[in-house]
Design a protein around this motif. Sequence first.
Motif, PDB file in Angstrom:
ATOM      1  N   ARG A 141     106.127 106.919  53.782  1.00 26.85           N
ATOM      2  CA  ARG A 141     105.292 107.144  52.608  1.00 26.85           C
ATOM      3  C   ARG A 141     105.167 108.651  52.369  1.00 26.85           C
ATOM      4  O   ARG A 141     105.411 109.454  53.261  1.00 26.85           O
ATOM      5  CB  ARG A 141     103.905 106.533  52.789  1.00 26.85           C
TER       6      ARG A 141
ATOM      7  N   PRO B  82     102.076 110.415  51.018  1.00 29.39           N
ATOM      8  CA  PRO B  82     100.724 110.296  50.466  1.00 29.39           C
ATOM      9  C   PRO B  82     100.261 111.561  49.755  1.00 29.39           C
ATOM     10  O   PRO B  82     100.452 112.681  50.254  1.00 29.39           O
ATOM     11  CB  PRO B  82      99.868 110.032  51.713  1.00 29.39           C
TER      12      PRO B  82
ATOM     13  N   THR C 207      95.416 110.022  47.499  1.00 27.17           N
ATOM     14  CA  THR C 207      95.588 108.824  48.325  1.00 27.17           C
ATOM     15  C   THR C 207      94.856 108.973  49.649  1.00 27.17           C
ATOM     16  O   THR C 207      94.171 108.053  50.113  1.00 27.17           O
ATOM     17  CB  THR C 207      97.087 108.577  48.589  1.00 27.17           C
TER      18      THR C 207
ATOM     19  N   GLU D 236     100.169 100.953  49.979  1.00 26.18           N
ATOM     20  CA  GLU D 236     100.810 102.180  49.509  1.00 26.18           C
ATOM     21  C   GLU D 236     102.314 102.088  49.709  1.00 26.18           C
ATOM     22  O   GLU D 236     102.809 102.197  50.835  1.00 26.18           O
ATOM     23  CB  GLU D 236     100.252 103.399  50.255  1.00 26.18           C
TER      24      GLU D 236
END
Length: 589
Positions: free
Chosen positions: A50, A52, A56, A80
Amino acid sequence: MSYLDSSEVADEEETFYMQCRAAFLSVFRSSLTNISSKKELCRVLQLAGRNPSQATLDKYWNPGTTHMNFDDFCEILKREWKTENDLMGIFKKLDANGDGYITQSQVEKLLTTGGDKMTPEEVKAIFSLSDINRDDRFNYAEFCRQLVSTAEKCQMASLEKLQSDAKLKRQNFGSHPDSPPKASVTSGSSPPQPPETTWSDPEITLRKGNSRPLSRPSSARSRRSSLSHSVTATSSVSKQWYRSCVRGSFFLEEDGAISSLQYQLHLPQTSNVSLSFVTHLNFDKCKPLFSGDTEEDSTLLCFTSTKDKEKYIWRGQLKAGMYYLLPFSSGCRLKKRSRKNVSNRSVELVYKTDTGRLDLTRDFREALSEIFYMIDLDGNGLLSLEEYNFLELMISGEECKMGTWAICKDNFDMRENQLTKQGFMELTLMEATDGDTDDLWTLVETMGYNRMLELVEACPFQIDILCESTQPSVQPLRLDSGSKILNQALQKSITLEGAVKQLKGQDNVLIYTYRGEHRVSSLIVNKSNQKVTVRINNKHNSNCCSSRGLNVFAIEVPARTKMVCQHVLPINEKQDWTYSCVETLLSSK
């Protein structure tokens, strides 16, 4: 859903959790360790593929957040996903002619004024990538591709590390976040579903009898030991579900026996109940045996028989009263290592700082965090005197008195008369007087660790109870009474569920054999007035391992007693396995 579809879903889930574990164990020593900062959360999310944003991170790590566990991390990953499409959508809005390029000035304004603002240095670093920035024209599609490619490389690196490191494979502690079961009970009408039900149908067997109820031992602690909260289900008819949970661990004793705390569940009123049992190591089929102890039904006995990953489930309706929750392990795979296979190497537990004072090493602190988790039975992040005494009884056989606990309050970090994890660390460090670590090694080895601080002779678990419209409470029983109750309940469950035959040559000796999908258990009942010796031959078994650890062995059964003979599991669950044990009488006298 077809069988193929369900198999594909199961494979996807297994892949997802493998990615979760790989990312988590790339940052932390085990998945019992908590994420303690927003920076750590960002790091593990990046290693999970991910990318972020600050928004987030702020969404999940708010000002009141102090820590997150492995399950919290898995839930975040479910929500996510990779952000390539979102970024492409933003950039396309600026691409007036749709040729895949925008100007450098547009990019700079976007990155430094909107959303998670970048610094000029960070923007400059992006522009330095020649293949995405040519002649003041920014190739945003290539930038998005590289961004996602970098995230995928981080994810791949963490997976490769997990697969190549056998030690990390063994430290697969974290429980997978699942929901209560969605099945009907074998008798009666199907009770309402707990919130967010997603589990498959459990095979539940309820047996009743008229035997004398088991005696109730005194409790080691008050009912506040169970962590409780309510959950409201969103359905056409709103239902309130109440949850309690309790932790524990299986421990391998010196004689090879397996011990653990046993528990007592109290239901104030008749309720639909969902019970789940999660182990944090994959070495064995560990499941709880539930024994009823109510006025109307004193012999309700059943195992959790449905398995969802490493979670075992029982679901049905229980009457008001007291029930024993009895964690049980067959002992087929958790065994003492022979001395020749035990390494002589050991890690350091303490060291001297630059100022000359003693402190705990990083590895030992992480092991102590895991130990704290195991003895924090109610999961509230604090150790009560009763919880701490569980540890003291295991180590020394003696309890810490109230006076000594009061001294701890004056010298170590405590909250609400309970020891914090930091206070537990401080108390442990005090044991290393003048650098002597003998007492520390006693603690480590009692809790199932070897000299390399690997957890090899213990298995943590957690029991969760969901009840509809009533608050359940769970309390541990004393160590010295729980094992007797478990043995009695185990014998009763085999006689109720198993097939029976007479031992050849001795009509008063019976062999009960319970054959389940994943386990076989046998019991010898000697009704005669003489001691008998029975020879057990497992040589005809195929793809099986025995709790006795031997293919051929003998058991002496005293007169007029029952004795569990053995438990048998498949060595490889994906292959066929055959149980063809032969029992013969050796002697009777």
